[in-house]
Design a protein around this motif. Structure first.
Motif, PDB file in Angstrom:
ATOM      1  N   MET A 492     -28.795 -26.116  -3.991  1.00 61.64           N
ATOM      2  CA  MET A 492     -27.396 -25.306  -3.725  1.00 61.64           C
ATOM      3  C   MET A 492     -27.161 -23.955  -4.392  1.00 61.64           C
ATOM      4  N   ALA A 493     -26.525 -23.292  -3.913  1.00 59.23           N
ATOM      5  CA  ALA A 493     -26.115 -22.063  -4.424  1.00 59.23           C
ATOM      6  C   ALA A 493     -24.606 -21.823  -4.391  1.00 59.23           C
ATOM      7  N   ILE A 494     -23.899 -21.410  -5.560  1.00 58.84           N
ATOM      8  CA  ILE A 494     -22.420 -21.227  -5.818  1.00 58.84           C
ATOM      9  C   ILE A 494     -22.700 -19.577  -6.093  1.00 58.84           C
ATOM     10  N   LEU A 495     -21.580 -18.940  -5.261  1.00 54.34           N
ATOM     11  CA  LEU A 495     -21.493 -17.548  -5.531  1.00 54.34           C
ATOM     12  C   LEU A 495     -19.952 -17.406  -5.961  1.00 54.34           C
ATOM     13  N   SER A 496     -20.218 -16.966  -7.383  1.00 53.52           N
ATOM     14  CA  SER A 496     -18.960 -16.355  -8.219  1.00 53.52           C
ATOM     15  C   SER A 496     -18.327 -15.389  -7.637  1.00 53.52           C
ATOM     16  N   THR A 497     -17.425 -15.634  -6.813  1.00 53.97           N
ATOM     17  CA  THR A 497     -16.893 -14.282  -6.058  1.00 53.97           C
ATOM     18  C   THR A 497     -15.744 -13.860  -6.850  1.00 53.97           C
ATOM     19  N   GLY A 498     -15.684 -12.468  -6.911  1.00 58.31           N
ATOM     20  CA  GLY A 498     -14.879 -11.539  -7.836  1.00 58.31           C
ATOM     21  C   GLY A 498     -13.305 -11.921  -7.396  1.00 58.31           C
ATOM     22  N   LEU A 499     -12.259 -11.094  -7.925  1.00 62.48           N
ATOM     23  CA  LEU A 499     -11.043 -11.072  -7.333  1.00 62.48           C
ATOM     24  C   LEU A 499     -10.646  -9.763  -6.954  1.00 62.48           C
ATOM     25  N   GLU A 500     -10.027  -9.668  -5.996  1.00 63.78           N
ATOM     26  CA  GLU A 500      -9.536  -8.509  -5.340  1.00 63.78           C
ATOM     27  C   GLU A 500      -8.066  -8.100  -5.009  1.00 63.78           C
ATOM     28  N   ALA A 501      -7.491  -7.136  -4.955  1.00 57.71           N
ATOM     29  CA  ALA A 501      -6.301  -7.044  -4.456  1.00 57.71           C
ATOM     30  C   ALA A 501      -5.993  -7.650  -3.005  1.00 57.71           C
ATOM     31  N   ARG A 502      -4.827  -8.088  -2.971  1.00 55.93           N
ATOM     32  CA  ARG A 502      -4.392  -8.559  -1.732  1.00 55.93           C
ATOM     33  C   ARG A 502      -4.701  -7.681  -0.451  1.00 55.93           C
ATOM     34  N   HIS A 503      -5.188  -7.930   0.405  1.00 58.55           N
ATOM     35  CA  HIS A 503      -5.510  -7.052   1.545  1.00 58.55           C
ATOM     36  C   HIS A 503      -4.569  -6.301   1.900  1.00 58.55           C
ATOM     37  N   ASP A 504      -3.048  -6.785   1.803  1.00 62.30           N
ATOM     38  CA  ASP A 504      -2.005  -5.960   2.510  1.00 62.30           C
ATOM     39  C   ASP A 504      -1.372  -5.448   1.057  1.00 62.30           C
ATOM     40  N   SER A 505      -2.024  -5.084   0.007  1.00 63.33           N
ATOM     41  CA  SER A 505      -1.114  -4.960  -1.273  1.00 63.33           C
ATOM     42  C   SER A 505      -0.413  -3.512  -0.909  1.00 63.33           C
ATOM     43  N   GLN A 506      -1.217  -2.553  -0.131  1.00 62.62           N
ATOM     44  CA  GLN A 506      -0.649  -1.306  -0.022  1.00 62.62           C
ATOM     45  C   GLN A 506       0.855  -1.463   0.703  1.00 62.62           C
ATOM     46  N   GLU A 507       0.814  -2.075   1.698  1.00 63.71           N
ATOM     47  CA  GLU A 507       2.079  -2.473   2.655  1.00 63.71           C
ATOM     48  C   GLU A 507       2.993  -2.923   1.642  1.00 63.71           C
ATOM     49  N   VAL A 508       2.735  -3.923   0.740  1.00 62.78           N
ATOM     50  CA  VAL A 508       3.720  -4.547  -0.048  1.00 62.78           C
ATOM     51  C   VAL A 508       4.159  -3.755  -1.110  1.00 62.78           C
ATOM     52  N   ALA A 509       3.227  -2.823  -1.633  1.00 59.08           N
ATOM     53  CA  ALA A 509       3.613  -1.445  -2.603  1.00 59.08           C
ATOM     54  C   ALA A 509       4.832  -0.804  -1.860  1.00 59.08           C
ATOM     55  N   ARG A 510       4.664  -0.460  -0.711  1.00 56.67           N
ATOM     56  CA  ARG A 510       5.367   0.457   0.231  1.00 56.67           C
ATOM     57  C   ARG A 510       6.688  -0.349   0.088  1.00 56.67           C
ATOM     58  N   THR A 511       6.751  -1.526   0.353  1.00 56.56           N
ATOM     59  CA  THR A 511       8.226  -2.368   0.603  1.00 56.56           C
ATOM     60  C   THR A 511       8.937  -2.154  -0.787  1.00 56.56           C
ATOM     61  N   PHE A 512       8.276  -2.417  -1.785  1.00 59.03           N
ATOM     62  CA  PHE A 512       8.851  -2.288  -3.262  1.00 59.03           C
ATOM     63  C   PHE A 512       8.971  -0.786  -3.977  1.00 59.03           C
ATOM     64  N   SER A 513       8.393   0.232  -3.203  1.00 60.47           N
ATOM     65  CA  SER A 513       8.264   1.609  -3.687  1.00 60.47           C
ATOM     66  C   SER A 513       7.697   1.696  -4.838  1.00 60.47           C
ATOM     67  N   ILE A 514       6.713   0.587  -5.174  1.00 60.30           N
ATOM     68  CA  ILE A 514       5.781   1.171  -6.271  1.00 60.30           C
ATOM     69  C   ILE A 514       4.444   1.431  -5.760  1.00 60.30           C
ATOM     70  N   SER A 515       3.427   1.780  -6.886  1.00 57.09           N
ATOM     71  CA  SER A 515       2.190   2.240  -6.348  1.00 57.09           C
ATOM     72  C   SER A 515       0.974   1.549  -6.665  1.00 57.09           C
ATOM     73  N   ILE A 516      -0.102   1.621  -5.964  1.00 59.88           N
ATOM     74  CA  ILE A 516      -1.202   0.771  -6.236  1.00 59.88           C
ATOM     75  C   ILE A 516      -2.460   1.816  -6.882  1.00 59.88           C
ATOM     76  N   ASP A 517      -3.382   0.984  -7.545  1.00 61.25           N
ATOM     77  CA  ASP A 517      -4.432   2.030  -8.024  1.00 61.25           C
ATOM     78  C   ASP A 517      -5.797   2.049  -7.414  1.00 61.25           C
ATOM     79  N   LYS A 518      -6.743   2.763  -7.681  1.00 59.30           N
ATOM     80  CA  LYS A 518      -7.795   3.041  -6.525  1.00 59.30           C
ATOM     81  C   LYS A 518      -8.441   1.698  -5.950  1.00 59.30           C
ATOM     82  N   ASN A 519      -8.260   0.405  -6.890  1.00 60.35           N
ATOM     83  CA  ASN A 519      -8.696  -0.825  -6.129  1.00 60.35           C
ATOM     84  C   ASN A 519      -7.594  -1.535  -5.422  1.00 60.35           C
ATOM     85  N   GLY A 520      -6.496  -1.017  -5.389  1.00 58.64           N
ATOM     86  CA  GLY A 520      -5.385  -1.551  -4.572  1.00 58.64           C
ATOM     87  C   GLY A 520      -4.520  -2.678  -5.327  1.00 58.64           C
ATOM     88  N   PHE A 521      -4.861  -2.473  -6.734  1.00 52.20           N
ATOM     89  CA  PHE A 521      -4.000  -3.621  -7.480  1.00 52.20           C
ATOM     90  C   PHE A 521      -2.617  -2.556  -7.878  1.00 52.20           C
TER      91      PHE A 521
END
Lengths: 665, 141, 318
Positions: A492-521
Motif C-alpha cells: 500500500m502507498a499513501i500519498l501525503s497530499t499538500g494543502l492548496e487554496a480553495r479552487h474558487d478562492s479568487q471569486e471568494v476574494a472578489r466577493t469580499f473585496s480582499i486579495s489573494i497571493d500568488k498561490n491563491g491564499f
C-alpha cells in the motif's frame, strides 16, 4: 509654511543603499523646509516623539516622512501628528524602502531616487488640506464564512461575548476538514471527540444563526455597515418538521460515492447527512443523484418520513443580513494527487491519498477503522508513506504545506498501532516538526520502528523485477543518505497530499473585496504584524484560507480574528473615509458623466438645480468621477489634481536639478 | 553603457490596492529593477485623468505608466473599467499631440505580481532608452 | 500540409523501415515532405557532452538549410533528432552569445539561422495533432483489433515539460493506437529511458533497464511494443536476446514503429512495411492479427460492485 522632513534609516534596510544623511542634508535646503533630520527608526516611539517635539518647537505645519510603504506606517505617523495637535492629513510619506532601497543596489542611484521622492512628497504636502475624520456606528452583528474549526472558533468567541453571529457554511454540515480526521497529532486525541462538542455548541448557541448549505452571494457596504446577500440552498427538507431520525437516508435506494466527506473512499445516499454527528441534524437531498429530480420517480423518502418533512418543492431562499464585520475562514482544498501521474493514484488501486487514509483509520469511516487494501479485505504487510505530494515542487506548489510531515508520522503510527507486523516506510525530503510536542512525536516514531528514507519518491510502479516485488507496488527513490537508487516493494502507498487554496478562492476574494497571493491564499494585511486583517477594513481572515496551517494554528487565528472584531464592536464606531469626492456647485454643468462613472452610485443628480452631488457616506474615494468630469468640477480630497500634480512636478524638478539640466522658467 | 544613452525619467501612477501593493511586493521580495520610475500613489487607476498624463509629459517625463488592478479585481468594483476605456482612445491621440504613443504604458499589475511589476518597469525603461529623451519641459500657451 | 523532413542518420541504417513507412503514411495522410538537402547528423546524445558550441552549430546547420518561408516547420521522426533541433532553436533564442557564435560558424558555409524561424516537430505530434485522429480513422481500411500494442515513448519525446504531451504520462500514441483499434494497456514505464547509448558503456546497466521495460510489456501480454524513436527500437530489439540470456527470460516481443502499424491499418501490404527488418520476429504478431476474429459487438456487462471493495478514484480527464 514650515515643513519638517524625516528620513528613516530603518536600520540598514534603507541606509544600506541610500545615503540617508545626504538626502536629509539636501532636503534641508529646499523651499519651506524648517528642519530636516535622519533617524535610525522613525516608527519607534522615540522617532515619533521626535516629530511631535519638532511640531511644537519649530511650529511645523507640514510633515514628510521618508521611510517604508504608507501601507505600513501611514497611520503611525498620522497619529504622531495628531498627538502634537497637527491635522493628520498634513503628513505625507515618501516610500524609499519598498520602492527604492530594497529594489536598487546602486547607492548613488538609490540616493538620487530618494531625493526625488522626498522632493515630490514635500511639494505635495504643501497643498494638503486639513480633513476631518467622520465616524459611523458599527453594526454589532458579525458574519463568519466557513464552518471549519477556524470559523467555529471565531463564531463561538464572538457569540460568547454576547454578540450575534451569522455562520455560513457551503456544505450541509459544519465541521470542515477536521471532522473527517481520525486522530490529531501529536497528542493523538480523537478529532471527533474534541470537535463535536464545539460543533454542537455552535449549532445550538442562542447568538449564532447557523446557515449551512448556504453561500454568500454578494457583499456591499463598508466596515461597520455591510449588507450581505446569502443564498440558502434548498435542502428539500422542512427543517421545522425534521427530527433528524435518519429513516429517509436508510431507505433511500440510491447510493453514490461520497467525494466530499468520505474523500471518495465510501458511499452515501442521495438523501444524506455527511456524518451522524452532523450539525445541523437535517439531511439534504442531492438533486443530481436523486431519482425523483432526475427521472420523476421514487419519492420513497417521502413515504417513509414519519413527520412529513420531505419537501420536493422547496426553493432556494435569499437572505439579506446587515453585519458590521466579516471573518472569512473558507479553508483549503487537498492537492489532487492525480496531477502527479507517476504516483499512479487512480490507476493502482492500492495507492491512497492522505484524506482517504484518514477516513480508513477512522472508526466511523467506510472500513470501520480497519487498514485494508482497496479490495476491502486484505491487509497490507508493508506500507509506503510519501511526503510532499504536490508540495515543495515548483511544478505544483513551491511552498511547504506545513502539516504533511506531522500527519505522515501520525499515519505511520496508526499503521504500527493497527498492524504491528507491517513494515512502514516514510519517504521524506526533510522532516519538519516545528511546534510544541512535534519533534518528540517524530522521535517516538523512530522508536516505533518506522523506516525513514530520505529522498523524494520518484515513481510508483507495478512492474516487478524480482520475486519479492511480484504483486506489489514498487516505490522508487534516491536514498540521499546512502546515495543509492532504491526500489521498495509495498502493498500500500499513501500519498501525503499538500494543502492548496480553495479552487474558487479568487471569486471568494472578489466577493469580499480582499486579495489573494500568488498561490491563491488570502492575503493578510501584514505577514507578521497583522496576520488576520486584510486590506479591506472590517474583513478578517482565519485558518487555512490564509495559508497552510494545522488545527492549533487555525484555532488561534479564529480566536484572533474574533478578538479584532470584538474590539471594533466594542469601540462602537469606525472612522469614515475622509478622502471623499466633492462637487463644486459653481462650475458643475450637470452633464452627469460622474453619475455614470461612479462604481457606488454615490453621486446623485439633483434635478431641480441640475447639479451633481456626492453622498459622502457612500463615496469610497476612488476618484473615477474626478477623471471623468469634463469641467473639472469634482475634487477628491487628499488626491486633488493640485496635490498629485505638485507631487509629480516636485519629482520632475528634482530629477532635472540632479541631472544638472537648466530648468526653463 | 553607450555614451549616447540616457536615463529616462518615468512617472508611474499606481493604484493603491493592486499595483502599489505589487510594487511593495517587489520590494519585499527584493526584486531589482531600474530606478527610473518614480511612483505616485492614486486610489484607483480610474482617478488618473488624461490631463494628468499630458501634464506629466509637459513637465519633461520621458514616459508615463498607469498601472491598475486586473479587470475584475478592482477594489472599487469597476473603477479600472474606466481606465481600460479611456486610455486606448487617449493613446490614439498622442501622436497627434506630438508624443509617441510608446511613451505611455497602461497595464494591470495585481498585489501579488511583484515580479511582474519589476518586469514591466524594466521593459518600459528599456523601451524608452531606445527613444530620444524628451529633454526639458513643454510650455503650452 | 508541407513540412521540411529531417530523416536523421539512423534513417539510412537501422531505422530504414521507420523512414520508409513514415513516408508511406505521410503520403496517405496528405503530408508533404521536403527533405532537407545535404542534411547532417544531429550529434545525437554524445556530442553535446563533448563540446557544446560545435554541437549546436552542427544542429543549427540543418535548421539553416531549411527554406523557412516555404516550410516553417521541420519534422524529425527520431526523438533524439527532434529534441536536438528543438533545443538548439530554443537555446539560440535564449542566449545571445550562443546565437552569435553559432552564426559565425554557420557563416563559414555561407549559412545563417535566425532562432524561431523554423519550428521543430516530432512526426508523432504532426500525425496526431496536425492531421488528427479523425483523419487517421478515415484512412483506415482495417482495424488492429485483437492485437495488444504497448506504446513506449521513451524519455525524449515528451520532455522537457512544455512539449506536445505530458512528460510523465503522455497519451498521444495511446490514443493513436486505440484509434487504430488495438488493445492499448496502460503501460506505466512508457517514459522510462531505454538506456540510450548506455549499451556501449555498461552492458549490465543497460540490460537491467531493458529487462525492466520488456518485463513491464510482457506482464501486459504485449504482442508488440510500439515506438517512435530509432534508439528505443534498436535497444529493445537488438538487445532482447542479451536480456534473455542474462536474466534467463524468454521475451519475444517485436519492437515496431507506430508508422508500421498504421500502415497495417491503412491496408498496406505487410511485406512493404518491412516488419522483417526487426531482429525479434513480428511473424507471430502478424499471424495473430490476420487470424483475429472480427471484434464482436458483445456489450460488455457492467461489472458488479464488489460488496467489500472500496471505490476507486476516477481518472483525471486530460
Amino acid at each position: 509654511m514650515k515643513k519638517g522632513v524625516y528620513i528613516c534609516h530603518c536600520g540598514s534596510n534603507i541606509a544600506g543603499t541610500v545615503d540617508v544623511e545626504e538626502v536629509s542634508k539636501w532636503a534641508d535646503d529646499l523651499e519651506d523646509v524648517a528642519i530636516s533630520r535622519d533617524y535610525k527608526f522613525m516608527c519607534s516611539s522615540l522617532g515619533q516623539e521626535l516629530i511631535e517635539k519638532d511640531i511644537e518647537e519649530y511650529g511645523l505645519d507640514r510633515v514628510v516622512v521618508a521611510s517604508c510603504s504608507p501601507h505600513m506606517h501611514e497611520s503611525t505617523f498620522r497619529g504622531a501628528c495628531q498627538r502634537a495637535g497637527l491635522n493628520p492629513y498634513f503628513m505625507e510619506m515618501a516610500n524609499i524602502r519598498e520602492h527604492c532601497s530594497w529594489v536598487h543596489k546602486d547607492k548613488e542611484a538609490g540616493t538620487e531616487k530618494s531625493k526625488a521622492l522626498v522632493a515630490a512628497a514635500l511639494s505635495r504636502v504643501g497643498h494638503h488640506e486639513p480633513l476631518v475624520i467622520q465616524y459611523a456606528p458599527v453594526d454589532k452583528n458579525t458574519l463568519v464564512v466557513g464552518g471549519g474549526i477556524a470559523g467555529i472558533q471565531a463564531a463561538l468567541e464572538i457569540a460568547n461575548s454576547g454578540y450575534h453571529v451569522y455562520l455560513v457554511e457551503r456544505e450541509p454540515s459544519i465541521g470542515g476538514h477536521m471532522s473527517q480526521l481520525d486522530k490529531t497529532f501529536p497528542t493523538l486525541d480523537c478529532s471527533a471527540c474534541i470537535l463535536t462538542p464545539r460543533m454542537f455548541e455552535a449549532g445550538n448557541h442562542e447568538n449564532i444563526t447557523l446557515l449551512t448549505y448556504s453561500e454568500v452571494e454578494n457583499v456591499d457596504g463598508y466596515i461597520g455597515n455591510f449588507e450581505v446577500r446569502i443564498r440558502k440552498r434548498a435542502r428539500a427538507i422542512d427543517e421545522e418538521a425534521c427530527t433528524g431520525c435518519g429513516l429517509c437516508e436508510e431507505k433511500c435506494p440510491i447510493s453514490v460515492v461520497d467525494d466530499v466527506f468520505e474523500a471518495g473512499l465510501g458511499y452515501r445516499k442521495a438523501v444524506y447527512r455527511p456524518f451522524p454527528q452532523a450539525v445541523p441534524k437535517y439531511p439534504v437531498i442531492d438533486r443530481e443523484n436523486c431519482t425523483w429530480y432526475q427521472k420523476g420517480k421514487c419519492r420513497l423518502c417521502e413515504k417513509v418520513c414519519p413527520t412529513d418533512a420531505i419537501d420536493f418543492e422547496q426553493e432556494d431562499e435569499i437572505l439579506e443580513v446587515k453585519v458590521g464585520n466579516i471573518i472569512v475562514a473558507t479553508g483549503y482544498d487537498a492537492f489532487d494527487a492525480r496531477r502527479i501521474p507517476q504516483y499512479g493514484y487512480g490507476r493502482y488501486p492500492n495507492v491512497f491519498t492522505g484524506l482517504e487514509f484518514e477516513r480508513m483509520t477512522n472508526a466511523a469511516g467506510p472500513t470501520t477503522g480497519k487498514v485494508v487494501l482497496r479490495d476491502g479485505v486484505n491487509v497490507p504487510e508493508s506500507v509506503a508513506i510519501i511526503h510532499c505530494v504536490g508540495s515543495r515542487d515548483k511544478k505544483y506548489n513551491e511552498y511547504c504545506s506545513a502539516v504533511c510531515c506531522m500527519y505522515s508520522l501520525k499515519f505511520a503510527h496508526m499503521v504500527h498501532d493497527k498492524l504491528p507486523d507491517a513494515k512502514v516506510y516514510n519517504f521524506y525530503i526533510d522532516i519538519r516538526t516545528p511546534a510544541k510536542g512535534y519533534e518528540e512525536f517524530y522521535h517516538r516514531l523512530l522508536e516505533e520502528g518506522t523506516i525513514f528514507i530520505r529522498g523524494r519518491a520518484a515513481s510508483i510502479s507495478d512492474v516487478a523485477l524480482t520475486v519479492e516485488e511480484e504483486g506489489k507496488l514498487i516505490v522508487t527513490a534516491e536514498d540521499t543518505l546512502i546515495g543509492e537508487q532504491r526500489r521498495i516493494p509495498v502493498d500500500m502507498a499513501i500519498l501525503s497530499t499538500g494543502l492548496e487554496a480553495r479552487h474558487d478562492s479568487q471569486e471568494v476574494a472578489r466577493t469580499f473585496s480582499i486579495s489573494i497571493d500568488k498561490n491563491g491564499f488570502f492575503r493578510e494585511r501584514h505577514p507578521k504584524l497583522d496576520p488576520v486583517a486584510t486590506m479591506t477594513g472590517g474583513v478578517f481572515i482565519a485558518g487555512a484560507a490564509q495559508g497552510p496551517r494545522d488545527i492549533p494554528s487555525s484555532v488561534a487565528q479564529g480566536a484572533a480574528a474574533a478578538a479584532r472584531v470584538l474590539s471594533i464592536i466594542d469601540k462602537g464606531e469606525v472612522e469614515m473615509e475622509a478622502a471623499t469626492a466633492e462637487v463644486n456647485d459653481l462650475t458643475c454643468v450637470g452633464c452627469r458623466m460622474c453619475v455614470i462613472s461612479c462604481p457606488y452610485e454615490a453621486i446623485d443628480y439633483l434635478e431641480d438645480r441640475q447639479k451633481a452631488e456626492v453622498n459622502r457616506a457612500l463615496c469610497k474615494g476612488c476618484g473615477t468621477c474626478v477623471a471623468a468630469c469634463p469641467s473639472k468640477s469634482i475634487t477628491l480630497h487628499h488626491f486633488t489634481d493640485q496635490e498629485l500634480m505638485a507631487q509629480m512636478t516636485g519629482a520632475m524638478n528634482a530629477l532635472f536639478e540632479i541631472d544638472g539640466v537648466l530648468m526653463p522658467a | 553603457m553607450p555614451e549616447n544613452s540616457y536615463e529616462p525619467k518615468i512617472i508611474g501612477y499606481l493604484c493603491n490596492w493592486c499595483s502599489y501593493a505589487g510594487a511593495d511586493g517587489a520590494g519585499l521580495a527584493r526584486i531589482e529593477y531600474p530606478p527610473n520610475v518614480k511612483i505616485i500613489r492614486v486610489p484607483c487607476s480610474g482617478r488618473v485623468s488624461p490631463e494628468m498624463v499630458l501634464r506629466t509629459f509637459m513637465q519633461g517625463a520621458d514616459g508615463v505608466m498607469v498601472l491598475g488592478c486586473h479587470i475584475g479585481d478592482c477594489h472599487y468594483g469597476n473603477g479600472n473599467h474606466r481606465t481600460a476605456k479611456r486610455f486606448p482612445v487617449y493613446t490614439e491621440l498622442m501622436d497627434y499631440m506630438g508624443i509617441p504613443k510608446e511613451r505611455l504604458w497602461v497595464q494591470w499589475v495585481s498585489a501579488s505580481e511583484g515580479p511582474i511589476f519589476a518586469e514591466v518597469v524594466a521593459e518600459f525603461t528599456e523601451r524608452l532608452r531606445t527613444m530620444p529623451p524628451m529633454r526639458g519641459k513643454l510650455e503650452v500657451g | 500540409m508541407k513540412y521540411a523532413w529531417y530523416p536523421g542518420c539512423s534513417a539510412e541504417g537501422n531505422s530504414f523501415a521507420y523512414d520508409e513507412t513514415s513516408r508511406m503514411i505521410a503520403e496517405a495522410l496528405g503530408i508533404e515532405f521536403q527533405e532537407i538537402d545535404d542534411w547532417n547528423c544531429c550529434g545525437a546524445t554524445e556530442y553535446f557532452s563533448v563540446n557544446q558550441l560545435p554541437a549546436y552549430a552542427l544542429v543549427a546547420r540543418n535548421l539553416a538549410l531549411i527554406n523557412a518561408e516555404e516550410t516553417p516547420q521541420v519534422i524529425a521522426p527520431c526523438s533524439a533528432c527532434y529534441i536536438n533541433l528543438k533545443k538548439t532553436d530554443e537555446k539560440m533564442a535564449k542566449y545571445e552569445q550562443l546565437n552569435t557564435e553559432v552564426n559565425v560558424a554557420l557563416a563559414a558555409g555561407n549559412l545563417s539561422y535566425e532562432p524561431g524561424a523554423v519550428k521543430s516537430r516530432h512526426f508523432l505530434d504532426v500525425v496526431c495533432n496536425d492531421v488528427g485522429y479523425e483523419a487517421v480513422k478515415e484512412k483506415m481500411t482495417q482495424s488492429l483489433a485483437g492485437l495488444t500494442l504497448v506504446p513506449y515513448y521513451g524519455c525524449y519525446m515528451g520532455r522537457p515539460e512544455d512539449n506536445f504531451d505530458h512528460p510523465e504520462r503522455p497519451q498521444t500514441m495511446d490514443t493513436l493506437l486505440k484509434t487504430l483499434g488495438a488493445d492499448v494497456p496502460d503501460y506505466s514505464l512508457k517514459t522510462i529511458c531505454c538506456g540510450g547509448h548506455m549499451t556501449q558503456l555498461s552492458a549490465e546497466a543497460s540490460l537491467r533497464i531493458l529487462r525492466h521495460l520488456l518485463e513491464g510489456a510482457n506482464q501486459l501480454n504485449a504482442d508488440a511494443m510500439v515506438v517512435g524513436c530509432p534508439m528505443c527500437q534498436l535497444n529493445l530489439d537488438a538487445y532482447q536476446k542479451d536480456v534473455n540470456s542474462a536474466y534467463k527470460t524468454n521475451y519475444q516481443i517485436p519492437i515496431v514503429y507506430f508508422s508500421q502499424v498504421m500502415g497495417l491499418a491503412f491496408g498496406m501490404d505487410p511485406e512493404t512495411l518491412m516488419f522483417e527488418r526487426g531482429i525479434v520476429s513480428s511473424k507471430a504478431m502478424l499471424e495473430k492479427w490476420l487470424t483475429a476474429e472480427p471484434a464482436s459487438k458483445k456489450r460488455r456487462r457492467r461489472e458488479k460492485r464488489d460488496k467489500n471493495a472500496l471505490p476507486m478514484p476516477k481518472q483525471l480527464e486530460s
